[in-house]
Design a protein around this motif. Sequence first.
Motif, PDB file in Angstrom:
ATOM      1  N   GLN A  48      10.773  -4.014  11.390  1.00 34.95           N
ATOM      2  CA  GLN A  48      10.621  -3.210  12.610  1.00 34.95           C
ATOM      3  C   GLN A  48       9.304  -3.464  13.333  1.00 34.95           C
ATOM      4  O   GLN A  48       9.177  -3.176  14.515  1.00 34.95           O
TER       5      GLN A  48
ATOM      6  N   LYS B   8       6.562  -3.213   8.885  1.00 27.18           N
ATOM      7  CA  LYS B   8       7.328  -1.981   8.691  1.00 27.18           C
ATOM      8  C   LYS B   8       8.782  -2.366   8.441  1.00 27.18           C
ATOM      9  O   LYS B   8       9.395  -3.086   9.237  1.00 27.18           O
TER      10      LYS B   8
ATOM     11  N   ASN C  32      11.224   1.891   8.034  1.00 31.09           N
ATOM     12  CA  ASN C  32      10.216   2.944   8.260  1.00 31.09           C
ATOM     13  C   ASN C  32       9.156   3.035   7.163  1.00 31.09           C
ATOM     14  O   ASN C  32       8.389   4.002   7.113  1.00 31.09           O
TER      15      ASN C  32
END
Length: 307
Positions: free
Chosen positions: A166, A184, A187
């Motif tokens: 991410q 990331k 999360n």
Amino acid sequence: MGVEIDNDEYEWEYFIQIEKNQDLITEGEEEYYFSSEKLLKNGEILFVRDDKQVKVTGYEKIPTPKKDESLLVQYAEDSILKKVIAGLRKLYPIELEINVRIGIGKADFSTLKNKIREMIKKNNNTDFRVFSHLPVAMKVYVAKNYYQDLYLKIFDAVKELFMEIQDIDVVEDTSREMYLIAMKVYNKTLLQHEISNGMLKTIYYIVELFTMSKDALVLIDEFENGLGVNCIDLLSEMLITEREDLQFIITSHHPKIINGIPKEKWKIIDRNISIIKNSGSMQYGIGNSQHEAYFNLINKWEFEGKI
């Protein structure tokens, strides 16, 4: 080794001998010297030396050269070699096995960060490639903070291989007083030492690909080492298609890498005891299709027991 510089093709060939020193003090130590060396430009000899002769274009007579130093070094200031020397100085030896786990010390990172900020403050149009020889983690930091378009290209290329990522960043590991690559994933932030070798090496390759200086010469030894099977196809395709200004010298034993490179560009190294032959695919009658080419290569009887 063959490289193209300003539409001229240079080929540098050399053979290094190893001798045991017989001196009483240093007995047993090994000495290295050039027993032969040749540099060609578009097929014409610029210099040559062997046990019978030493010739350098433009000179009728030359002093005896140092045995343990290439003629490229000894005649680096000569006009006939300046262009090839300048080209070779753009060489990027990508030694990921050594560098992939190294972070940047807190003090060094702070110093570099301040210098970069001042440089960009003085000139908003600073070309990113003035930072091209910085460590990968530092280049990620510069791209993310000052060159968003470049950062997005890097990130999109990474996402093409790893959809779960991410974000990519550089963060401080306070316990080690170092700055490390971080990402990331679902999360959760993973620091450099928590990322698999294959994923980290792939990210490093991609960052280097997009941030190298123009017209760089890139040396990668055993490109496929440590890479996941799912990365090899896409990553090798990126190397070939993304930057047409770069020249790559890649060693590999992997069929997917070899098949991705036109057979006309192959250099086949054939070693038999102390004799080394450097040949092209045509000299071995390698087949017409890429699939046939690789299998013709590994099934050649000339290579029995050698590769």
